[in-house]
Scaffold this motif. Structure first.
Motif, PDB file in Angstrom:
ATOM      1  N   VAL A   2       0.873  -1.164   0.000  1.00 17.54           N
ATOM      2  CA  VAL A   2       0.000   0.000   0.000  1.00 17.54           C
ATOM      3  C   VAL A   2       0.913   1.217   0.000  1.00 17.54           C
ATOM      4  O   VAL A   2       1.522   1.547   1.014  1.00 17.54           O
ATOM      5  CB  VAL A   2      -0.941   0.012   1.231  1.00 17.54           C
ATOM      6  N   GLN A   3       1.026   1.852  -1.157  1.00 16.22           N
ATOM      7  CA  GLN A   3       1.976   2.952  -1.326  1.00 16.22           C
ATOM      8  C   GLN A   3       1.261   4.289  -1.163  1.00 16.22           C
ATOM      9  O   GLN A   3       0.250   4.553  -1.810  1.00 16.22           O
ATOM     10  CB  GLN A   3       2.634   2.888  -2.700  1.00 16.22           C
ATOM     11  N   ILE A   4       1.798   5.134  -0.283  1.00 10.19           N
ATOM     12  CA  ILE A   4       1.239   6.462  -0.049  1.00 10.19           C
ATOM     13  C   ILE A   4       2.329   7.480  -0.379  1.00 10.19           C
ATOM     14  O   ILE A   4       3.306   7.618   0.349  1.00 10.19           O
ATOM     15  CB  ILE A   4       0.780   6.635   1.411  1.00 10.19           C
ATOM     16  N   SER A   5       2.153   8.182  -1.485  1.00 10.96           N
ATOM     17  CA  SER A   5       3.174   9.133  -1.952  1.00 10.96           C
ATOM     18  C   SER A   5       2.963  10.491  -1.295  1.00 10.96           C
ATOM     19  O   SER A   5       2.477  11.436  -1.909  1.00 10.96           O
ATOM     20  CB  SER A   5       3.119   9.245  -3.474  1.00 10.96           C
ATOM     21  N   ASN A   6       3.308  10.560  -0.024  1.00 10.00           N
ATOM     22  CA  ASN A   6       3.187  11.795   0.747  1.00 10.00           C
ATOM     23  C   ASN A   6       4.469  11.963   1.545  1.00 10.00           C
ATOM     24  O   ASN A   6       4.925  11.014   2.191  1.00 10.00           O
ATOM     25  CB  ASN A   6       1.971  11.727   1.673  1.00 10.00           C
ATOM     26  N   PRO A   7       5.102  13.142   1.518  1.00 11.75           N
ATOM     27  CA  PRO A   7       6.389  13.304   2.203  1.00 11.75           C
ATOM     28  C   PRO A   7       6.322  13.060   3.707  1.00 11.75           C
ATOM     29  O   PRO A   7       7.344  12.784   4.324  1.00 11.75           O
ATOM     30  CB  PRO A   7       6.773  14.755   1.890  1.00 11.75           C
ATOM     31  N   SER A   8       5.133  13.165   4.303  1.00 10.98           N
ATOM     32  CA  SER A   8       5.000  12.925   5.741  1.00 10.98           C
ATOM     33  C   SER A   8       5.025  11.442   6.081  1.00 10.98           C
ATOM     34  O   SER A   8       5.218  11.066   7.245  1.00 10.98           O
ATOM     35  CB  SER A   8       3.709  13.555   6.265  1.00 10.98           C
ATOM     36  N   VAL A   9       4.800  10.594   5.080  1.00 12.78           N
ATOM     37  CA  VAL A   9       4.761   9.147   5.290  1.00 12.78           C
ATOM     38  C   VAL A   9       6.170   8.581   5.172  1.00 12.78           C
ATOM     39  O   VAL A   9       6.908   8.913   4.242  1.00 12.78           O
ATOM     40  CB  VAL A   9       3.825   8.479   4.261  1.00 12.78           C
ATOM     41  N   SER A  10       6.563   7.739   6.119  1.00 15.68           N
ATOM     42  CA  SER A  10       7.886   7.112   6.072  1.00 15.68           C
ATOM     43  C   SER A  10       7.932   6.074   4.953  1.00 15.68           C
ATOM     44  O   SER A  10       6.901   5.550   4.519  1.00 15.68           O
ATOM     45  CB  SER A  10       8.201   6.446   7.413  1.00 15.68           C
ATOM     46  N   ARG A  11       9.141   5.769   4.492  1.00 15.06           N
ATOM     47  CA  ARG A  11       9.277   4.798   3.406  1.00 15.06           C
ATOM     48  C   ARG A  11       8.698   3.445   3.823  1.00 15.06           C
ATOM     49  O   ARG A  11       7.983   2.808   3.062  1.00 15.06           O
ATOM     50  CB  ARG A  11      10.751   4.659   3.005  1.00 15.06           C
ATOM     51  N   SER A  12       9.034   2.987   4.997  1.00 14.93           N
ATOM     52  CA  SER A  12       8.407   1.795   5.580  1.00 14.93           C
ATOM     53  C   SER A  12       7.698   2.261   6.842  1.00 14.93           C
ATOM     54  O   SER A  12       8.334   2.455   7.881  1.00 14.93           O
ATOM     55  CB  SER A  12       9.451   0.724   5.897  1.00 14.93           C
TER      56      SER A  12
END
Length: 269
Positions: free
Chosen positions: A205-215
């Protein structure tokens, strides 16, 4: 200098000064409440309802006098104020009983100190959970349910899961699914050993938001069922409005919040 001078000075000047202060406050209140058209949204994570923000100051609470009325028993009559000042969004907690939270952090209600809010942040009033969006951050003036592709959580389209795959017999399948409440997309996770949520390309589940960590977070299968854990992310993971600090079992209908992106876990036993 004769004290009568100060008495006379104060007698004439202080009322004039008081008038200007009151007049200035009145003008400020009028400007603050000015309706500007939609400048932002709150999206209810439970049902996807979009609540438009149409002024620079929005009162939120259970009272009908509020701009946004939340009929939740855990929400105070006058719970919080969401305001836009100098291009920044701020939220104040107005001495509510159950508190106001931004990404799991409680807003200071004792000193009425605001907390800055940015697009994608999670706001919690009592047990009412919302994702916040500033209209200027949405491309092409689209509504939050039409957020550009780089913003909503994206599900993998392939049949295989990067983090492992198991094949369950039909009689053991429970119909476990994850549903993106912003887009309505849904995937079946019965055959997955684990589901990685994050910003990286390897995430299921990929969330392309800078606030979200890579994992950012991991859902994995245990003997008792599915569990969720936060992978030491910077912004944290919320489960039903509560920060995930350890491996926690998932139940049917649980709401997973990551930087304003909402996933619903369903399990049909």
């Amino acid at each position: 200098m004769d004290s009568s001078f100060f008495f006379t000075f104060g007698r004439w000047v202080l009322p004039i000064l008081a008038f200007y202060i009151i007049f200035g406050c009145g003008i400020s209140l009028i400007r603050g409440n000015k309706k500007t058209g939609t400048i932002g949204y709150l999206i209810n994570s439970a049902n996807g309802d979009k609540l438009p923000l149409v002024g620079y100051e929005t009162a939120i609470g259970r009272s009908r006098a509020c701009d946004i009325v939340l009929n939740y028993t855990t929400v105070s009559r006058f719970h919080a104020v969401l305001t836009k000042r100098g291009g920044r969004w701020l939220v104040f907690d107005t001495h509510s009983k159950t508190g106001t939270f931004v990404n799991g952090n409680r807003v200071d209600d004792l000193n009425l100190q605001p907390t800055e809010v940015k697009s994608g942040d999670t706001l919690v009033f009592g047990n009412a959970i919302f994702a916040f969006y500033d209209l200027e951050d949405l491309q092409n003036e689209k509504t939050p349910r039409e957020v550009p592709e780089e913003n909503p959580a994206l599900f993998e389209t392939g049949e295989e899961f990067h983090t492992g795959e198991i094949i369950l017999p039909e009689h053991l399948k429970t119909g476990c699914t994850l549903k993106n409440l912003l887009t309505g997309d849904e995937i079946n996770i019965d055959n997955a050993a684990s589901i990685l949520i994050g910003r990286s390309n390897e995430a299921n589940v990929q969330i392309s938001n800078p606030s979200v960590s890579r994992s950012h977070a991991l859902l994995s299968r245990s003997d008792e069922g599915w569990i969720i854990e936060d992978l030491d992310s910077a912004a944290g993971t919320l489960l039903n409005g509560v920060e995930v600090t350890e491996c926690t079992p998932l139940k049917d209908g649980d709401i997973i919040e990551i930087c304003g992106f909402t996933l619903k876990f369903s399990q049909n036993s």
